[in-house]
Design an enzyme around this catalytic site. Structure first.
Site, short mmCIF file in Angstrom:
data_model
loop_
_atom_site.label_atom_id
_atom_site.label_comp_id
_atom_site.label_asym_id
_atom_site.label_seq_id
_atom_site.Cartn_x
_atom_site.Cartn_y
_atom_site.Cartn_z
N GLY A 639 0.83 -1.20 0.00
CA GLY A 639 0.00 0.00 0.00
C GLY A 639 0.87 1.24 0.00
N GLY A 641 0.39 5.36 1.04
CA GLY A 641 -0.51 6.37 1.59
C GLY A 641 0.20 7.69 1.66
N GLY A 642 -0.48 8.69 2.18
CA GLY A 642 0.12 10.01 2.29
C GLY A 642 1.32 9.96 3.21
CE1 TYR A 643 3.14 8.39 9.70
CE2 TYR A 643 4.22 6.52 8.67
CZ TYR A 643 4.03 7.35 9.76
OH TYR A 643 4.74 7.12 10.89
CB VAL A 646 1.85 -0.14 3.83
CG1 VAL A 646 1.62 -1.22 4.88
CG2 VAL A 646 1.26 1.18 4.30
CE LYS A 660 0.62 4.74 8.60
NZ LYS A 660 -0.53 4.99 9.45
CG ASP A 756 -9.03 9.79 7.72
OD1 ASP A 756 -10.04 10.17 7.10
OD2 ASP A 756 -7.96 9.50 7.16
#
Ligand SMILES: *[C@@H]1O[C@H](CO)[C@@H](O)[C@H](O)[C@H]1NC(C)=O
Ligand SMILES: *[C@@H]1O[C@H](CO)[C@@H](O)[C@H](O)[C@H]1NC(C)=O
Ligand SMILES: *[C@@H]1O[C@H](CO)[C@@H](O)[C@H](O)[C@H]1NC(C)=O
Ligand SMILES: *[C@@H]1O[C@H](CO)[C@@H](O)[C@H](O)[C@H]1NC(C)=O
Ligand SMILES: *[C@@H]1O[C@H](CO)[C@@H](O)[C@H](O)[C@H]1NC(C)=O
Length: 947
Positions: A639, A641-643, A646, A660, A756
């Site tokens: 994955g 994500g904005g962070y 993953v 992550k 969220d």
């Protein structure tokens, strides 16, 4: 400085200000009175000088108010007669405020200088006042998409400057008014280019008198009404016509129109009427692009020669029009042709597409005809539909074109502009320039287009370019525009989703927002490519600014003679405001200190032996994680994500984990990282994803979670993961995730607001037990205040409107998002689907007197696989309570859990009605895991029996 001193200073300032006020007192009084009936006016509407520049959306000239533009501000309330006391007003734009309702006051007729009136997309009702005919300066009258009823006021015929008349999509009844000795009518509008009267309930005939050679109409849209009688041949006198839509009425009789004079005609829609006689002849009309005459009762005829002679024709739609005989191959070789739709006719003989077919041909639909042979070998490989022809029966219909209902590719979405898109972590959306931001989102409804190949990107690229041009040359704060999801709606309007991104920061301020939504309904604002007809724009109901407005103190400024008691009240408001601002500043300073060294309190020691151990959560070294992810290889990415990314990893011992890893310069800072570790290490619940460990060294931030095998709920709902979710499973997923959330709100200490909640943050394990994930944005709930003030974060479509407005986060904000997920579970749709919010869609479709609340059409078809929908109504009731606009009306999460348990029980889903308190006691993570497995197994068994 104490509060007393501040107020004193404010008094001084305001007195100076009072003397300097430039707004005409009468205008101020009128506007204040109008304002007092509105909620959610811009927060800066508090001074006593709207013209002084501080009231957003107001423009003045010589102390008089000349323009009010409050498009999309989330206003609610009514428009009072006071509006009539602004005699110099030229521009009134209240469009896209769904909360504005009530009738339009007749006093609007006093605005003798009004040039532009737009109320598109509000909820006004009642009749359009006849006084509208006094606005003789009016050039543009846009009342589309309201709930106006009654008749079209004949007085509109007095508006001799009117160029744009748009009353589409209302509930107007009666006949189309034309003039007589005593009364004006629309036939007098010789300077009007646009008659947009579609989607109403107009009856009677189209008066022949409506049209004359003096007119300059380019668009006549009378579609989707209940008009009857024949099409008046006077229409042929209006030589300027480019677009005629008379479809979806009950028009009858033969079409006696001579089209040869209409040399500018580009699009003609006569479909879905009861027209008789010979099929109209369009020979020689070389600008015609789009023709739809489907579903009429024309005389049976063979294919007329003009079908193949129109040089610009892109789309020929003639379903059920009694066509017979052989199809000439010339019809496929029209140079520009994209779609030939001749289904449900009596075409026979041999189908021969020929080798000369048009390069743009995408769709040939000849279903349900009498074709007996197919001359193959033309090489045509696009959509071909022949189902329901004798030819197919003969060959046993193994061919694709005989069996499958093929659909042409009609999707489009603006691609990234030479950059790499990434998922934005909160409610932000990635722009074409790959910046995460809060765009203005909505739908453009084109009332006509000249093409039918919706998947052809070139159309949208030129549209987008011309829009960007207009925004940039007018110095609007627009960074980029994304267009996507073109779809023909039930009225044959092209609905196109649009996102407008700002260039300044990540979100629009009110001025910028209103400027843009207002111009999106301004017909002359940008030059559309000729393939796009006129449109109207509707804003997504996403509450960019809606919600209660603490600073709009109803009644304070009413009537506003500038008396001293009012001054005192004003000061009080201003004082409180200043006080709040100062407190905000203090909090900000503390935050800044915390940011500098978020790990200070952890007593960190560099030697690995004394790494912080928190509640059994392991601290991994960078080397360990590097090894278990095969050197963070791309193959292990599960994955992005904005962070950051993953990764899937396998720990020594075989445990599979999800790691992550924050990317360099990640928007989420150390604070969030630490918060997430602290939170996750404390919470253990079978419906929450649990933290296994973390790593922070070498400028790395990583979180190690248990790996949840079946991916996100969103992937399951969308069918992407291949998991079938019937009603029972959905109910259980709702219950699981509700329990996880209720635990966070009610049993975690301190309580946690997730903030969220969305379907991509609900994961399903191998037993399909739902687990709530991603606490990266979580905030502790401070019980002394009951809410947390914070920068607005969350995800578009899931966001609590009250939170957005007040920026005060409470556990009820999660309840709202959860309600959206419940609706997603029921409908299978994204929260924003074709530009409309799921909450609106469900509310509008709902009819409690009917079976399944009349929701059949919007239910996810997959939901009823294998079982009944028992309890669905109650579930929807609950969801609707969760998405109540005011948080006070929403149930608490614990209550939601109880109700879903009841629904499940009554629906006969006899499982696992376990109390929250028992599930909450699994503080030991290992014990929690084993218990989870046990209870899930029994649940799954029940589900197997049910399906
Ligand atoms: C003239 O038109 C008005 C409005 O359409 C209608 O009410 C009235 O009856 C008409 N008068 C005559 C004499 O036809
Ligand atoms: C067209 O306009 C002329 C002059 O303004 C007028 O005399 C004539 O009656 C009008 N014709 C129609 C059909 O309205
Ligand atoms: C096709 O239909 C036409 C008109 O109904 C008829 O005259 C003709 O014989 C038919 N041709 C074939 C091959 O069936
Ligand atoms: C709001 O945005 C507009 C347009 O970008 C800008 O000109 C204006 O200065 C902004 N106003 C405030 C108060 O930031
Ligand atoms: C509509 O757009 C045109 C062209 O940019 C502009 O001149 C006009 O002022 C706009 N109208 C309004 C009401 O904003």
């Amino acid at each position: 400085m104490d509060l007393g001193k501040q107020i004193f200073l404010l008094i001084m300032c305001l007195q100076v200000f009072l003397i300097a006020a430039v707004t005409d007192p009468q205008d101020f009084a009128a506007l204040s009175a109008v304002k007092s009936n509105w909620q959610n006016t811009p927060p800066n509407w508090i001074s006593i000088d709207p013209c002084g520049g501080s009231w957003e959306g107001i423009q003045c000239s010589n102390s008089r108010i000349t323009s009010i533009v409050l498009s999309g501000m989330g206003l609610t309330g009514t428009l009072t007669a006071d509006i009539g006391n602004l005699p110099k007003l030229q521009n009134l734009d209240l469009s896209q405020n769904m909360g504005l309702t009530g009738t339009l006051p007749p006093a609007i007729g006093n605005l003798k200088n009004l040039v532009y009136l737009s109320l598109v997309g509000c909820s006004f009702l009642g009749p359009i006042p006849n006084t509208i005919g006094s606005l003789t300066q009016l050039i543009s009258l846009s009342l589309a998409s309201n709930k106006f009823n009654g008749e079209i006021p004949p007085s509109i015929g007095n508006l001799l400057n009117l160029y744009w008349l748009d009353i589409t999509d209302n509930k107007l009844t009666g006949t189309i008014p034309v003039s007589n000795e005593t009364s004006p009518g629309l036939d007098l509008l010789v300077n009007t280019g646009h008659f947009h009267l579609g989607q109403n309930q107009l009856t009677g005939t189209i008066p022949p008198k409506l049209f004359s050679s003096n007119m300059t109409l380019i668009h006549v849209l009378l579609d989707s009404n209940q008009l009857s009688g024949s099409i008046p041949s006077s229409l042929e006198l209006v030589r300027s016509l480019e677009l005629i839509r008379l479809d979806r009425n009950s028009l009858n009789g033969p079409v006696l129109l001579d089209f040869t004079g209409l040399t500018n005609l580009s699009q003609l829609y006569l479909s879905n009427n009861k027209l008789t006689g010979p099929m109209p002849d369009l020979s020689g009309m070389n600008l015609v692009t789009y023709v739809d005459m489907s579903n009429n009762s024309f005389d049976a005829s063979s294919i007329p020669p003009w079908f193949s002679s129109l040089q610009s024709l892109t789309s020929l739609i003639m379903e059920r029009t009694q066509l017979q005989g052989q199809i000439p191959d010339s019809i496929f070789s029209v140079a520009q042709i994209q779609s030939v739709v001749l289904s449900n006719n009596e075409l026979n003989g041999t189908l021969d597409i020929g080798n000369n077919y048009g390069a743009q041909l995408e769709v040939i639909d000849l279903q349900n005809n009498s074709i007996t042979e197919f001359a193959q070998g033309s090489g045509y490989s696009k959509t071909l539909m022949l189902k329901g022809n004798p030819f197919c029966a003969k060959i046993g219909s193994t061919e694709n074109y005989c069996s499958l209902l093929q659909q042409p590719n009609t999707s489009y979405s603006t691609p990234p502009n030479n950059c790499v898109q990434h998922d934005c972590n909160s409610d932000q959306i990635s722009s074409p320039n790959c910046k995460c931001a809060y765009p203005i989102t909505g739908t453009m409804h084109f009332r006509s287009i000249s093409f039918s190949d919706l998947g052809n990107a070139s159309y949208y690229i030129s549209l987008q370019a011309s829009m960007m041009d207009a925004f940039q040359s007018n110095q609007f704060p627009v960074d980029s525009i994304a267009l996507s999801d073109p779809i023909m709606d039930e009225y044959d309007y092209l609905d196109l989703r649009i996102e407008v991104f700002t260039s300044n920061s990540d979100s629009f301020n009110r001025t910028g927002f209103s400027m843009i939504t207002s111009q999106l309904n301004n017909l002359t604002f940008f030059q559309r490519p000729s393939s796009f007809g006129p449109f109207y724009f509707t804003l997504d109901n996403n509450g960019y600014f809606s919600g209660p407005n603490k600073s709009s103190n109803k009644g304070i400024i009413i009537g506003a003679a500038i008396g001293s008691s009012i001054l005192v009240l004003l000061l009080l408001v201003a004082g409180i405001y200043a006080f709040k601002q100062r407190r905000k500043a203090d909090t900000a300073t503390e935050e800044a200190i915390r940011l500098r060294d978020p790990f200070a309190s952890w007593d960190r020691n560099e030697s690995a032996g004394s790494r912080p151990q928190i509640n059994g959560v392991r601290c991994f070294t960078f080397e360990e994680l590097k090894k278990c992810t095969n050197n963070f290889s791309d193959a292990n990415i599960i994955g992005i994500g904005g962070y950051g990314k993953v990764y899937r990893g396998i720990l020594t011992g075989g445990k599979v984990v999800a790691i992550k890893r924050a990317q360099q310069g990640s928007l989420q800072g150390n604070v969030e990282f630490k918060t997430e570790i602290e939170l996750l290490s404390r919470v253990h619940h079978k419906n929450l994803v649990s933290l296994v460990g973390f790593c922070y060294e070498l400028d790395e931030q990583m979180l190690v979670y248990e790996h949840i095998s079946n991916g996100t709920l969103k992937d399951s709902i969308s069918g992407k993961s291949g998991i079938q979710l019937g009603w029972a499973r959905r109910l259980r997923i709702a219950l699981d995730s509700a329990r996880g959330l209720a635990y966070l709100h009610e049993l975690a200490n301190p309580p946690i607001i997730h903030r969220d909640i969305k379907s991509t943050n609900i994961l399903l394990d191998d037993q399909l037990t739902a687990k709530v994930a991603d606490f990266g944005l979580s905030k502790l709930l401070d019980h002394t205040e009951g809410h947390v003030s914070t920068q607005v974060k969350g995800t578009m479509g899931y966001m609590d409107p009250e939170y957005f407005m007040t920026q005060q986060l409470t556990d009820k904000s999660d309840v709202y998002s959860f309600g959206v997920i419940m609706l997603e579970l029921v409908t299978g749709r994204n929260p924003i689907h074709h530009g409309r919010h799921i909450v609106t869609v469900v509310r509008m479709a709902m009819d409690k007197t009917k079976d399944l609340y009349n929701l059949h059409e919007i239910l996810d078809p997959a939901i009823s696989v294998g079982n009944t929908l028992k309890g669905l109504e109650k579930f929807v009731d609950l969801a609707i309570r969760c998405v109540e606009e005011w948080r006070a009306n929403r149930p608490a999460m614990g209550e939601v859990v109880k109700e879903i348990e009841n629904i499940a029980e009554q629906a006969g889903l006899d499982y696992d009605v376990e109390m929250l308190s028992t599930s909450a006691s699994h503080y030991d993570s290992n014990e929690g895991t084993s218990l989870t497995t046990k209870s899930s197994l029994s649940t799954v068994e029940v589900f197997h029996i049910l399906r």
